[in-house]
Design a protein around this motif. Structure first.
Motif, PDB file in Angstrom:
ATOM      1  N   TRP A  57      13.861  27.322   5.069  1.00  0.00           N
ATOM      2  CA  TRP A  57      12.795  26.403   4.671  1.00  0.00           C
ATOM      3  C   TRP A  57      11.505  26.877   5.307  1.00  0.00           C
ATOM      4  O   TRP A  57      11.488  27.285   6.456  1.00  0.00           O
ATOM      5  N   GLY A  58      10.406  26.825   4.544  1.00  0.00           N
ATOM      6  CA  GLY A  58       9.110  27.247   5.057  1.00  0.00           C
ATOM      7  C   GLY A  58       9.001  28.766   5.103  1.00  0.00           C
ATOM      8  O   GLY A  58       9.784  29.495   4.488  1.00  0.00           O
ATOM      9  N   SER A  59       8.033  29.240   5.841  1.00  0.00           N
ATOM     10  CA  SER A  59       7.831  30.672   6.066  1.00  0.00           C
ATOM     11  C   SER A  59       6.950  30.810   7.302  1.00  0.00           C
ATOM     12  O   SER A  59       6.472  29.825   7.845  1.00  0.00           O
ATOM     13  N   TYR A  60       6.757  32.055   7.738  1.00  0.00           N
ATOM     14  CA  TYR A  60       5.882  32.277   8.891  1.00  0.00           C
ATOM     15  C   TYR A  60       5.194  33.627   8.764  1.00  0.00           C
ATOM     16  O   TYR A  60       5.623  34.500   8.016  1.00  0.00           O
ATOM     17  N   THR A  61       4.097  33.764   9.489  1.00  0.00           N
ATOM     18  CA  THR A  61       3.395  35.030   9.587  1.00  0.00           C
ATOM     19  C   THR A  61       3.701  35.605  10.962  1.00  0.00           C
ATOM     20  O   THR A  61       3.720  34.875  11.950  1.00  0.00           O
ATOM     21  N   GLU A  62       3.959  36.912  11.005  1.00  0.00           N
ATOM     22  CA  GLU A  62       4.232  37.562  12.285  1.00  0.00           C
ATOM     23  C   GLU A  62       3.456  38.860  12.392  1.00  0.00           C
ATOM     24  O   GLU A  62       3.124  39.481  11.384  1.00  0.00           O
ATOM     25  N   THR A  63       3.174  39.244  13.632  1.00  0.00           N
ATOM     26  CA  THR A  63       2.703  40.590  13.927  1.00  0.00           C
ATOM     27  C   THR A  63       3.870  41.290  14.606  1.00  0.00           C
ATOM     28  O   THR A  63       4.661  40.657  15.317  1.00  0.00           O
ATOM     29  N   TYR A  64       3.979  42.587  14.372  1.00  0.00           N
ATOM     30  CA  TYR A  64       5.099  43.326  14.959  1.00  0.00           C
ATOM     31  C   TYR A  64       4.731  44.792  15.127  1.00  0.00           C
ATOM     32  O   TYR A  64       3.811  45.307  14.479  1.00  0.00           O
ATOM     33  N   ALA A  65       5.447  45.449  16.029  1.00  0.00           N
ATOM     34  CA  ALA A  65       5.310  46.884  16.261  1.00  0.00           C
ATOM     35  C   ALA A  65       6.623  47.367  16.848  1.00  0.00           C
ATOM     36  O   ALA A  65       7.356  46.601  17.479  1.00  0.00           O
ATOM     37  N   ASP A  66       6.903  48.637  16.633  1.00  0.00           N
ATOM     38  CA  ASP A  66       8.132  49.223  17.175  1.00  0.00           C
ATOM     39  C   ASP A  66       7.803  50.097  18.372  1.00  0.00           C
ATOM     40  O   ASP A  66       6.778  50.792  18.399  1.00  0.00           O
ATOM     41  N   LEU A  67       8.688  50.059  19.368  1.00  0.00           N
ATOM     42  CA  LEU A  67       8.544  50.872  20.564  1.00  0.00           C
ATOM     43  C   LEU A  67       9.116  52.247  20.261  1.00  0.00           C
ATOM     44  O   LEU A  67      10.268  52.373  19.843  1.00  0.00           O
ATOM     45  N   GLY A  68       8.302  53.277  20.468  1.00  0.00           N
ATOM     46  CA  GLY A  68       8.751  54.644  20.221  1.00  0.00           C
ATOM     47  C   GLY A  68       9.617  55.166  21.347  1.00  0.00           C
ATOM     48  O   GLY A  68       9.700  54.559  22.424  1.00  0.00           O
ATOM     49  N   PRO A  69      10.285  56.312  21.131  1.00  0.00           N
ATOM     50  CA  PRO A  69      11.144  56.892  22.174  1.00  0.00           C
ATOM     51  C   PRO A  69      10.361  57.282  23.420  1.00  0.00           C
ATOM     52  O   PRO A  69      10.919  57.422  24.503  1.00  0.00           O
ATOM     53  N   ASP A  70       9.035  57.426  23.278  1.00  0.00           N
ATOM     54  CA  ASP A  70       8.170  57.757  24.411  1.00  0.00           C
ATOM     55  C   ASP A  70       7.744  56.525  25.200  1.00  0.00           C
ATOM     56  O   ASP A  70       6.987  56.617  26.161  1.00  0.00           O
ATOM     57  N   GLY A  71       8.213  55.331  24.785  1.00  0.00           N
ATOM     58  CA  GLY A  71       7.861  54.094  25.480  1.00  0.00           C
ATOM     59  C   GLY A  71       6.506  53.534  25.097  1.00  0.00           C
ATOM     60  O   GLY A  71       6.010  52.607  25.733  1.00  0.00           O
ATOM     61  N   VAL A  72       5.897  54.095  24.049  1.00  0.00           N
ATOM     62  CA  VAL A  72       4.587  53.631  23.591  1.00  0.00           C
ATOM     63  C   VAL A  72       4.792  52.710  22.387  1.00  0.00           C
ATOM     64  O   VAL A  72       5.545  53.039  21.466  1.00  0.00           O
ATOM     65  N   LEU A  73       4.115  51.584  22.419  1.00  0.00           N
ATOM     66  CA  LEU A  73       4.208  50.636  21.315  1.00  0.00           C
ATOM     67  C   LEU A  73       3.371  51.143  20.149  1.00  0.00           C
ATOM     68  O   LEU A  73       2.208  51.513  20.317  1.00  0.00           O
ATOM     69  N   GLY A  74       3.981  51.200  18.973  1.00  0.00           N
ATOM     70  CA  GLY A  74       3.312  51.682  17.772  1.00  0.00           C
ATOM     71  C   GLY A  74       2.243  50.716  17.285  1.00  0.00           C
ATOM     72  O   GLY A  74       1.967  49.695  17.925  1.00  0.00           O
TER      73      GLY A  74
END
Length: 140
Positions: A57-74
């Motif tokens: 029910w409903g929906s949502y907006t999200e922000t997201y990023a993946d953590l690379g193998p170098d430990g840096v957030l994309g």
């Protein structure tokens, strides 16, 4: 089993457990019904190798990023989640807006045995218990 998860200023999430995993992981999976009362305050990851939500029910907006193998957030991306959300163990995300009353069924796989917590700009990953204490919340 029902658990109320608080955040600053009041309610955040009501979690109804459908299938609990053993505290040691046990290689199993979990299932919950979630009722969201508010959006997230900070970007976070999850302690499972994989998880996903089916929106009831409903929906949502999200922000997201993946953590690379170098430990840096994309790079941060934003999307509206209307029916399904896949969340791998490398994903950090934050629900930024709820659209109506939001109910989901949330499935989670085995624990990945890595630290999980909140991504704090300038600090990186901060363990969930430490960050909750910093924010004045119970460290559960």
């Amino acid at each position: 089993w029902v658990r109320e998860i608080p955040r600053e200023g009041g309610r955040y999430l009501t979690r109804y457990s459908l299938r609990r995993q053993l505290p040691t992981g046990g290689g199993g999976w979990r299932a919950y019904v979630h009722r969201f009362w508010a959006h997230d305050i900070e970007t976070h990851n999850h302690p499972w190798r994989w998880s996903f939500s089916v929106i009831l029910w409903g929906s949502y907006t999200e922000t997201y990023a993946d953590l690379g193998p170098d430990g840096v957030l994309g790079p941060l991306r934003t999307r509206r989640v209307r029916w399904f959300n896949w969340i791998p163990e490398t994903r950090f995300h934050k629900i930024t807006k709820l659209h109506g009353a939001v109910w989901t069924i949330f499935f989670a796989g085995p624990l990945h045995r890595k630290s999980w917590g909140f991504w704090v700009p300038g600090r990186g990953l901060v363990h969930h218990k430490a960050r909750k204490v910093e924010r004045g919340l119970p460290p559960q």
